[in-house]
Design a protein around this motif. Sequence first.
Motif: not given
Length: 134
Positions: A12-15, A43-48
């Motif tokens: 999901e988009t977080t910001g 895994v957990k993935d986070m990005g911008t």
Amino acid sequence: MLGDLIGEEQGETTGIRVLSTDGGHPVMEASFRATGTLLGAQVKDMGTYESVLRADGTLWGEGQGVTMTQDGETVTWHGSGVGRFDEKGAIDWRGALFFETAADRFAALPGIAAVFEFHVEDDGTSTAKLYEWK
């Protein structure tokens, strides 16, 4: 040539932020978080990523992020791609990622380019598939 599927995720988009509207080409920043698999590991993935709306209605984007296992193994990535809006307001992205890691489990990743399909619904939910580019 498109190779093997090496990862999948849902997120999901977080910001979202508008960075610029100069010259009539809006520049926006979006961050996301997701869970899935990479080379068979959970895994957990986070990005911008930043995207620019171009005159023809397509998007150009560049981003970076980190993917982590529950054990704390990490992979960082940088990528770029092109996005297209569909008739419902969702965006379909296609592009390439490049990796860095010291984790033995992911030792093959720094030596490859991976191509991705990243779909973002207008409500911010997303799905992604990642393939080795051979």
